[in-house]
Design a protein around this motif. Sequence first.
Motif, mmCIF file in Angstrom:
data_model
loop_
_atom_site.group_PDB
_atom_site.id
_atom_site.type_symbol
_atom_site.label_atom_id
_atom_site.label_comp_id
_atom_site.label_asym_id
_atom_site.label_seq_id
_atom_site.Cartn_x
_atom_site.Cartn_y
_atom_site.Cartn_z
ATOM 1 N N LEU A 42 0.637 -0.648 -0.608
ATOM 2 C CA LEU A 42 0.233 0.173 -0.364
ATOM 3 C C LEU A 42 0.772 0.742 0.256
ATOM 4 N N SER A 43 1.331 1.276 0.574
ATOM 5 C CA SER A 43 3.111 1.536 0.724
ATOM 6 C C SER A 43 4.108 2.473 -0.862
ATOM 7 N N GLY A 44 3.366 1.605 -2.164
ATOM 8 C CA GLY A 44 3.778 1.965 -2.767
ATOM 9 C C GLY A 44 5.434 0.800 -3.545
ATOM 10 N N PHE A 45 6.089 0.499 -1.831
ATOM 11 C CA PHE A 45 7.257 -0.466 -2.539
ATOM 12 C C PHE A 45 7.107 -1.835 -3.288
ATOM 13 N N THR A 46 6.204 -2.002 -2.594
ATOM 14 C CA THR A 46 6.304 -3.674 -4.324
ATOM 15 C C THR A 46 4.589 -3.287 -5.054
ATOM 16 N N PRO A 47 5.030 -3.726 -6.357
ATOM 17 C CA PRO A 47 3.811 -3.511 -7.273
ATOM 18 C C PRO A 47 1.525 -4.401 -6.837
ATOM 19 N N ARG A 48 2.875 -5.787 -5.996
ATOM 20 C CA ARG A 48 1.568 -6.114 -5.723
ATOM 21 C C ARG A 48 1.454 -6.591 -4.340
ATOM 22 N N LEU A 49 0.744 -6.884 -3.932
ATOM 23 C CA LEU A 49 0.470 -7.610 -2.322
ATOM 24 C C LEU A 49 1.361 -8.696 -2.447
ATOM 25 N N LEU A 50 2.673 -9.207 -1.884
ATOM 26 C CA LEU A 50 3.309 -10.069 -1.742
ATOM 27 C C LEU A 50 3.234 -11.173 -0.776
ATOM 28 N N ASP A 51 3.227 -12.516 -0.825
ATOM 29 C CA ASP A 51 3.071 -13.692 0.150
ATOM 30 C C ASP A 51 4.323 -12.972 0.489
ATOM 31 N N PRO A 52 4.174 -14.357 2.326
ATOM 32 C CA PRO A 52 5.387 -14.015 2.730
ATOM 33 C C PRO A 52 6.654 -15.030 2.338
ATOM 34 N N GLY A 53 5.313 -16.176 1.191
ATOM 35 C CA GLY A 53 6.225 -17.025 0.662
ATOM 36 C C GLY A 53 6.794 -16.448 -0.621
ATOM 37 N N GLU A 54 6.819 -15.029 -0.888
ATOM 38 C CA GLU A 54 7.746 -14.248 -2.292
ATOM 39 C C GLU A 54 8.061 -13.670 -1.320
ATOM 40 N N GLN A 55 8.662 -14.320 -0.472
ATOM 41 C CA GLN A 55 10.291 -12.850 0.753
ATOM 42 C C GLN A 55 11.359 -12.928 -0.721
ATOM 43 N N GLY A 56 11.665 -13.860 -1.374
ATOM 44 C CA GLY A 56 12.759 -13.559 -2.145
ATOM 45 C C GLY A 56 12.813 -12.987 -2.725
ATOM 46 N N LEU A 57 11.870 -12.802 -3.203
ATOM 47 C CA LEU A 57 11.220 -10.909 -4.394
ATOM 48 C C LEU A 57 12.052 -9.957 -4.533
ATOM 49 N N LEU A 58 11.931 -9.665 -2.574
ATOM 50 C CA LEU A 58 11.927 -8.639 -2.048
ATOM 51 C C LEU A 58 13.579 -7.839 -2.418
ATOM 52 N N THR A 59 14.423 -8.659 -2.514
ATOM 53 C CA THR A 59 15.544 -7.713 -3.790
ATOM 54 C C THR A 59 15.238 -7.834 -4.807
ATOM 55 N N ASP A 60 14.375 -7.848 -5.518
ATOM 56 C CA ASP A 60 13.845 -7.476 -6.781
ATOM 57 C C ASP A 60 13.470 -5.985 -6.507
ATOM 58 N N TYR A 61 12.877 -5.752 -5.868
ATOM 59 C CA TYR A 61 12.565 -4.568 -5.610
ATOM 60 C C TYR A 61 13.643 -3.489 -4.663
ATOM 61 N N GLY A 62 14.959 -4.127 -4.607
ATOM 62 C CA GLY A 62 16.014 -3.384 -3.309
ATOM 63 C C GLY A 62 15.283 -3.208 -2.819
ATOM 64 N N LEU A 63 14.852 -4.187 -2.174
ATOM 65 C CA LEU A 63 14.501 -4.326 -0.246
ATOM 66 C C LEU A 63 14.632 -5.598 0.210
ATOM 67 N N GLY A 64 14.944 -5.568 1.190
ATOM 68 C CA GLY A 64 15.524 -6.727 2.579
ATOM 69 C C GLY A 64 15.098 -7.244 3.503
ATOM 70 N N VAL A 65 15.205 -8.251 4.583
ATOM 71 C CA VAL A 65 14.352 -8.006 5.638
ATOM 72 C C VAL A 65 15.438 -9.454 5.804
ATOM 73 N N ASP A 151 -2.693 3.783 8.613
ATOM 74 C CA ASP A 151 -1.583 4.355 8.886
ATOM 75 C C ASP A 151 -0.196 3.608 8.979
ATOM 76 N N LEU A 152 0.444 2.417 9.018
ATOM 77 C CA LEU A 152 1.240 2.025 8.672
ATOM 78 C C LEU A 152 1.841 1.984 7.477
ATOM 79 N N ALA A 153 0.847 1.951 6.166
ATOM 80 C CA ALA A 153 1.192 2.498 5.152
ATOM 81 C C ALA A 153 1.270 3.738 5.239
ATOM 82 N N ALA A 154 0.945 4.709 5.586
ATOM 83 C CA ALA A 154 1.775 6.012 5.577
ATOM 84 C C ALA A 154 2.976 6.615 6.207
ATOM 85 N N GLU A 155 3.167 6.020 7.149
ATOM 86 C CA GLU A 155 4.447 5.482 8.199
ATOM 87 C C GLU A 155 5.786 4.857 6.856
ATOM 88 N N PHE A 156 4.864 3.972 6.360
ATOM 89 C CA PHE A 156 6.121 3.249 5.116
ATOM 90 C C PHE A 156 6.057 4.322 3.854
#
Length: 164
Positions: A42-65, A151-156
């Motif tokens: 919702l904050s715009g970091f990813t173009p669609r809602l990812l499922d936790p099982g897709e966490q490996g895709l985060l690096t494609d968006y320049g993100l990590g966890v 509110d969370l999405a706004a902070e993100f």
Amino acid sequence: MPDVIGAGLAVLFCGINPSLYSGATGRHFARPGNRFWPALHLSGFTPRLLDPGEQGLLTDYGLGVTNLVARATARADELSDDELTRGGHRLRGLVAEYEPRVVAVVGITAYRVAFAAPKAVIGAQAELFESVRVWVLPNPSGLNAHYQLPDLAAEFRRLRESLG
């Protein structure tokens, strides 16, 4: 729980620790009711809602966890101050090694303890880890009633927009 990390990330998100559910599945923010993935989308970091099982895709968006503490618990308040402080040292090491543009700690109370910053507030911090900017976000756990999903999405989103 494996870190999802790589060099050159825009943001390395750092949770407090895995829930029992996440620990069992090996997926970050996997517990039903956790709002990390919806807030990320919702904050715009990813173009669609990812499922936790897709966490490996985060690096494609320049993100990590990653997490401050590896030990899975039912609630974050089961962690000791010493565990959080040790986790803070570990996080500094990851940041020095991978050099993301920003490290975003997801949980103000854990941040305050881990980094001896009792007056820290949500948002950008004055402190840098090496030359990396530090940002604190609210805990997206469903147990955090102070922040609802919008509110969370706004902070993100504030974090995302700070990247330019």
